[in-house]
Scaffold this motif. Structure first.
Motif, mmCIF file in Angstrom:
data_model
loop_
_atom_site.group_PDB
_atom_site.id
_atom_site.type_symbol
_atom_site.label_atom_id
_atom_site.label_comp_id
_atom_site.label_asym_id
_atom_site.label_seq_id
_atom_site.Cartn_x
_atom_site.Cartn_y
_atom_site.Cartn_z
ATOM 1 N N TRP A 311 -12.810 -3.344 8.322
ATOM 2 C CA TRP A 311 -11.501 -2.997 7.774
ATOM 3 C C TRP A 311 -11.466 -1.481 7.674
ATOM 4 N N VAL A 312 -10.300 -0.880 7.728
ATOM 5 C CA VAL A 312 -10.240 0.581 7.697
ATOM 6 C C VAL A 312 -10.892 1.123 6.426
ATOM 7 N N THR A 313 -10.826 0.362 5.345
ATOM 8 C CA THR A 313 -11.442 0.789 4.090
ATOM 9 C C THR A 313 -12.945 1.009 4.286
ATOM 10 N N VAL A 388 -7.654 -1.429 -3.769
ATOM 11 C CA VAL A 388 -6.997 -1.168 -2.490
ATOM 12 C C VAL A 388 -6.644 -2.454 -1.760
ATOM 13 N N THR A 414 -5.114 2.700 -5.154
ATOM 14 C CA THR A 414 -4.930 3.584 -3.999
ATOM 15 C C THR A 414 -4.098 2.909 -2.915
ATOM 16 N N TRP A 415 -2.952 3.490 -2.608
ATOM 17 C CA TRP A 415 -2.138 2.965 -1.507
ATOM 18 C C TRP A 415 -2.410 3.777 -0.242
ATOM 19 N N TRP A 416 -2.690 3.055 0.815
ATOM 20 C CA TRP A 416 -2.819 3.686 2.142
ATOM 21 C C TRP A 416 -2.861 2.596 3.177
ATOM 22 N N ARG A 519 5.121 -5.584 1.748
ATOM 23 C CA ARG A 519 5.741 -5.276 3.039
ATOM 24 C C ARG A 519 7.233 -5.586 2.971
HETATM 25 C C1 6R9 Z 1 -6.105 0.285 3.272
HETATM 26 C C2 6R9 Z 1 -5.387 -0.924 3.790
HETATM 27 C C3 6R9 Z 1 -1.994 -1.581 4.689
HETATM 28 C C4 6R9 Z 1 -0.998 -2.299 3.811
HETATM 29 C C5 6R9 Z 1 0.033 -1.389 3.219
HETATM 30 C C6 6R9 Z 1 0.438 -2.170 1.980
HETATM 31 C C7 6R9 Z 1 -0.857 -2.789 1.514
HETATM 32 C C8 6R9 Z 1 -2.692 -1.275 0.676
HETATM 33 C C9 6R9 Z 1 -2.099 -0.993 -1.402
HETATM 34 C C10 6R9 Z 1 -1.135 -1.798 -0.763
HETATM 35 C C11 6R9 Z 1 0.100 -1.889 -2.706
HETATM 36 C C12 6R9 Z 1 -1.903 -0.674 -2.795
HETATM 37 N N1 6R9 Z 1 -1.541 -1.961 0.518
HETATM 38 N N2 6R9 Z 1 -3.049 -0.699 -0.485
HETATM 39 N N3 6R9 Z 1 -0.042 -2.239 -1.421
HETATM 40 N N4 6R9 Z 1 -0.779 -1.145 -3.391
HETATM 41 N N5 6R9 Z 1 -2.780 0.064 -3.495
HETATM 42 O O1 6R9 Z 1 -5.197 -1.883 3.079
HETATM 43 O O2 6R9 Z 1 -4.977 -0.861 5.092
HETATM 44 O O3 6R9 Z 1 -5.184 -3.176 6.056
HETATM 45 O O4 6R9 Z 1 -3.793 -1.366 7.173
HETATM 46 O O5 6R9 Z 1 -3.027 -2.475 5.082
HETATM 47 O O6 6R9 Z 1 -1.656 -2.883 2.684
HETATM 48 O O7 6R9 Z 1 1.340 -3.182 2.315
HETATM 49 O O8 6R9 Z 1 1.084 -1.156 4.101
HETATM 50 P P1 6R9 Z 1 -4.277 -2.003 5.937
#
Ligand code: 6R9
Length: 656
Positions: A311-313, A388, A414-416, A519
């Motif tokens: 996973w990117v994390t 995350v 953390t959102w990313w 989403r």
């Molecule tokens: C790092 C990761 C991305 C999507 C992102 C969102 C959701 C990730 C979040 C979160 C709310 C957070 N997301 N972190 N939503 N609060 N702290 O998860 O990458 O697997 O590409 O997913 O995950 O919807 O657009 P990825």
């Protein structure tokens, strides 16, 4: 987003100030926001000084050909040198890079930076001997073992972009990814340990590669010792070609924009999207955020990202960020309940983990198992927690803070995204008074906004689409081999403004802090009211008997869409089993009505043993929607456990 939905926000009044001691010694203070506001480019230029460059850049950002960014143009560096060699050269060769914990009890290894350097050099030499050249792609399909990190860094060292494919993915998913990026070499293992037993990997590779005629070599780590089929001339053992290779390898410096890796996003239908990350900007973005958001003190912290490297994390916060910062990390191979449900807490106690970073789905699972389990371990070494992957519901946030963080550790939500490469929206541990459920603000140097359909800022107290308004160092550069799709997917929606469209709904509260709503395709429309799945899920989880909830909008003749909920009950709630599910379901429906409003009341609530999730912990609502709309369940290849959908279907047919 309707104001009705938004109103629910204002229920959350709890605030958690940074611990005084942490604030007094924090790596980053509030001044960082001002500094970045004054000059964003100078801010990132300073962050780039953290790394060791062979040739300094002439231009920090070239955005002339937007949305194709170039960062640190003219600069040259080697990622493996930055992650390993320079720490050894600084006298830290004996420092532990990873406390690796295998799933079987007592199967552990400590790997120092010195040992890591030797192994990476050996693997780099072996790959060169297998004919891998700068620019060639290498696919990595591995369990969570140290060799996976070695393989990634060896690729980076010789400038061969890697593509890591989750060990849990099927052979067809692997085949598609190998074909899409035209990888010629695959690195794998005989298998890995999962839930107490060896799980084979090599057969999936054999099957995938039988349809990839251009793959010439398969490099195999012996992890479990299980029997494997062998194709002479193609398959080679890691212990034959890597462990015997020279530990000397001179790292070449590559252009800042040289491709580092391609990561395919999971959970989408159709052709996989290969997110391309490059060298300089990615390492600047991940190392800065790892240091800033987790307040990393490399000399004393023991950092643990409890996530999969596929996973990117795992890429950004097990491998590249922590190693670039010279951190000591824990890496764990297995599942949280093997051999028992207290495994994580045992690991934290044993290694004195100070920073834990994991997904809300894990936290909600621990809630379900009960707080007595973590209470048995000594978790006093922890000083900071991170979350995350999905929105963390206020209830889960509070549980995490209290039961894991002993009420003293701040929680970084953390959102990313895979696409952003680095953390984007998060509290800063020494600065921000955290609010349960909010990811708070864009980090210093990052520009985020919540906009309406026209791309206009919605303003405080309102909801809309999350966009990123300025480029950032670790941003994706394109989709592998598909510039058009890159533009269409992320840049077309707000083309006029030049904003990056994240695909997430968000809202700003009265203080201007950001709340992620999931989403945008998870937004439901019930009798003309826009409702967010996240909010109804949070309301359900705030009921003491619910551990996890997933909500989907299913077609409904009367209301357009109707709210369908799937819930997992907390284990402690089941004890005694006194209450009949029917009463409970009524109680839950009323609870949602009270928390959000009658419009959000689920039409149906189904109690299920598990929810379908990807291995990064994201609930695959698409599959639940199939169930709710009485369709055959679609593609389940990216599920962590594909048996879950059978359990849910059985639950329905038995009338539960
Ligand atoms: C790092 C990761 C991305 C999507 C992102 C969102 C959701 C990730 C979040 C979160 C709310 C957070 N997301 N972190 N939503 N609060 N702290 O998860 O990458 O697997 O590409 O997913 O995950 O919807 O657009 P990825």
């Amino acid at each position: 987003m309707s104001d009705e939905t938004l109103a629910n926000l204002s229920h959350e009044e709890r605030r958690f100030e940074p611990p005084q001691d942490l604030a007094d010694h924090a790596n980053v203070t509030a001044e960082a926001y001002d500094e970045a506001d004054r000059d964003r480019i100078a801010f990132w230029e300073k962050a780039a000084e953290r790394l060791s460059w062979d040739t300094r850049w002439d231009t920090v950002l070239d955005w002339d050909d937007a949305p194709f960014a170039k960062w640190f143009v003219g600069g040259k560096l080697n990622v493996a040198h930055n992650c390993v060699d320079r720490h050894v050269a600084d006298g830290k060769g004996d420092k532990v890079a990873f406390h690796w914990v295998g799933e079987p009890d007592d199967d552990t290894r400590d790997i120092t930076y010195g040992e890591l350097k030797d192994s990476v050099c050996q693997a780099a030499n072996a790959l060169v001997d297998l004919g891998v050249e700068k620019g060639d792609r290498v696919a990595i399909y591995m369990p969570m073992i140290p060799e996976t990190v070695v393989a990634m860094l060896a690729c980076a060292r010789i400038g061969a972009p890697h593509t890591v494919v989750f060990g849990g993915f099927s052979s067809s998913a692997l085949r598609d990814r190998i074909q899409d990026c035209d990888a010629r070499v695959v690195i794998t293992a005989d298998g890995g340990y999962r839930r107490g037993a060896p799980a084979a990997l090599k057969p999936a590779v054999d099957e995938a590669v039988s349809q990839c005629p251009d793959v010439r070599s398969v490099l195999v780590v012996r992890r479990t010792g299980q029997d494997v089929e062998w194709t002479d001339g193609r398959d080679v053992w890691w212990h034959d070609v890597v462990e015997g290779a020279s530990t000397e390898h001179t790292a070449e410096a590559f252009e800042s924009e040289h491709p580092l890796y391609v990561m395919y996003t999971s959970g989408t239908t159709g052709k996989p999207k290969g997110i391309l990350h490059t060298t300089g900007g990615y390492l600047v973005g991940t190392s800065y955020t790892h240091w800033a958001v987790f307040d990393l003190k490399p000399e004393t912290d023991i950092f643990w990202t409890a996530a999969d490297i596929g996973w990117v994390t795992g890429h950004s916060y097990i491998v590249y960020g922590p190693l670039a910062n010279g951190a000591t990390s824990v890496m764990y191979e297995g599942t949280p309940d093997t051999p028992h449900k207290g495994r994580w807490w045992e690991i934290i106690e044993k290694y004195g983990v100070t920073i834990l970073y994991c997904a809300p789905t894990a936290i909600r699972t621990f809630m379900k198992w009960g707080k007595e389990i973590p209470a048995r371990a000594d978790l006093s070494s922890l000083r900071l927690l991170g979350s995350v992957g999905e929105p963390i519901n206020p209830e889960a946030y509070i549980w995490y803070r209290e039961n894991i963080g002993g009420n003293r550790c701040p929680v970084m939500d953390t959102w990313w995204q895979t696409e952003t490469g680095q953390l984007m929206i998060s509290p800063l541990p020494g600065v921000t008074a955290g609010k349960p459920g909010s990811a708070m603000k864009a980090l210093p140097g990052i520009s985020a906004e919540v906009v309406d359909d026209e791309g206009e800022p919605v303003g405080n107290g309102r909801g809309g689409y999350l966009v990123l308004t300025e480029p950032w160092p670790a941003m994706l550069r394109t989709l592998w081999g598909d510039d058009e799709r890159f533009k269409e997917t992320y840049w077309q929606r707000f083309e006029k403004q030049g904003y990056y469209f994240a695909g997430d709904g968000a809202k700003l509260d009265d203080d201007g802090d950001i709340w992620l709503l999931g989403r945008v395709d998870d937004v439901m429309n019930v009798s003309g009211h826009r409702l967010s799945t996240t909010e109804i899920e949070s309301a359900l989880v705030s009921h003491p008997r619910v551990a996890e909830a997933a909500v989907v909008g299913a077609k409904d003749e009367q209301t357009g869409q109707a709210v369908n909920a799937f819930v997992i009950l907390r284990e402690s709630a089941l004890e005694g089993g006194e209450e009949a599910p029917d009463d409970l379901i009524k109680e839950l429906r009323d609870h949602v009505a009270k928390e959000i409003g009658a419009i959000a009341k689920p039409k149906s609530i189904l109690v299920v043993p598990e929810l379908p999730k990807t291995r990064s912990g994201k609930i695959m609502r698409r599959l639940l929607k199939d169930v709710a709309e009485n369709r055959d369940v679609g593609d389940v290849t990216t599920l962590a456990d594909s048996g879950v959908m059978d359990q849910i279907s059985e639950g329905i047919s038995s009338g539960k």
